[in-house]
Design an enzyme around this catalytic site. Structure first.
Site: not given
Length: 356
Positions: A61-62
């Protein structure tokens, strides 16, 4: 002695060789309003790898997936040489409770997304990112072991979890012949040494290499904060988050204690002719149990400064000053067990050297 990025270290109880400084890729992409655009991220990747760096830290999810996608693009021609570490368990789809958490459904979906985004058919190191206090450890361990047996993941690790749960998981994995945890990612710096109570001793005993994040204490150890930054305008963090400096001040990073630590870091840096960031990283880099601190840079200048930590040679007296100003109370039972009284009643006056 000075280190280099190709002075590789073994990660925990594995035979995997990684650089002594990992490059954090949370700065790859500016989807969150900060970070490096593609061209700058490419420069960071190229500079790190041309010096022998091979250890990258990211998560599914970065920067909304941009971090993994950019890494996948950059490693297209040299993938076998790179060690890509990613994570699962943070929410990928708002409104879908099963798109986050430590459970098997979240794990498999996140890994498949990471494989697509990284443009690869295997992940070198997969971390459980955040402990959720809900999923049975057997479900987590068996799911991780299945991924290893399928060849989609080579090694497994854990981040942000209680020491007692990690040690319990390692014991279960060993007893059942499942893939053991080889890495523990945790916050650790001169600002926050609480991991020395249980996490780091546990990791050393159970065979997990420590990969430390926030080694610069949210930037406080770079020396860019002053006493005036202790009272940011605005009552809550959201109202003061116009930049990272204001956010850290609002979150309580800028305290008298932390600024006092930063002052000693600056003094040592001045004595050595290095920057405060380099001294803080060097302390972390040479701490017992730490395999690789994670550095996060948005510009080449920041990266070069961080890499300069490999050349810092801290004298014993300087280490002692840094340790003294940042010391924490280990609490029970650690303080009692380290006392002279306990040593006397358990070993007498005998000197027993612990080589572990």
């Amino acid at each position: 002695m000075p280190l280099t990025l190709d002075t590789y270290r073994l990660l925990g109880r594995s035979g995997l060789r990684v650089s002594p400084l990992a490059l954090g890729a949370a700065t790859f992409g500016n989807d969150w309003g900060w970070g490096a655009e593609r061209e700058e991220a490419r420069k960071l990747f190229d500079r790190y790898t041309e010096l022998g760096g091979n250890f990258f830290d990211t998560a599914s999810t970065y920067t909304n997936g941009s971090s993994e996608r950019l890494l996948g693009e950059f490693t297209r021609t040299n993938r076998p040489k790179m060690v890509l570490a990613t994570k699962y368990s943070t929410l990928r789809q708002p409104g879908d409770p099963n798109s986050g958490g430590a459970h098997r459904k979240s794990m498999l979906a996140s890994v498949e997304a990471s494989l697509r985004q990284l443009n690869t058919d295997y992940i070198d190191l997969l971390y459980l990112n955040v402990w959720d206090f809900r999923t049975p450890v057997e479900e987590i361990l068996r799911g991780l072991d299945d991924l290893v047996r399928q060849g989609k993941v080579l090694y497994v690790g854990i981040s942000s979890a209680p020491a007692w749960q990690v040690s319990r998981m390692q014991a279960i994995a060993d007893l059942r012949g499942w893939s053991p945890l080889v890495a523990l990612e945790m916050e650790y710096s001169l600002i926050d040494r609480t991991g020395e109570r249980d996490l780091i001793p546990m990791a050393r005993e159970m065979g997990l290499g420590v990969v430390s994040f926030s080694p610069l204490g949210g930037g406080v150890l770079t020396g860019k904060y002053s006493r005036e930054d202790q009272n940011p305008v605005g009552p809550v963090a959201g109202e003061t988050a116009s930049n990272r400096k204001n956010l850290n001040a609002a979150l309580g990073w800028v305290t008298d204690r932390n600024l006092a630590i930063a002052d000693v870091v600056k003094e040592v840096a001045s004595e050595l002719g290095h920057t405060p960031a380099q001294v803080a990283l060097a302390w972390n880099l040479h701490s017992p149990g730490v395999t690789a601190p994670i550095i996060g840079a948005r510009t080449i200048a920041q990266l070069e400064d961080n890499l300069g930590a490999l050349q810092v040679d801290l004298a014993p007296s300087q280490l002692a000053r840094l340790d003294e100003v940042s010391a924490i109370d280990l609490g029970n039972p650690h303080g009692l067990l380290a006392s002279d009284h306990i040593r006397t009643v358990t070993t007498g006056d005998m000197k027993i050297e612990n080589r572990r």
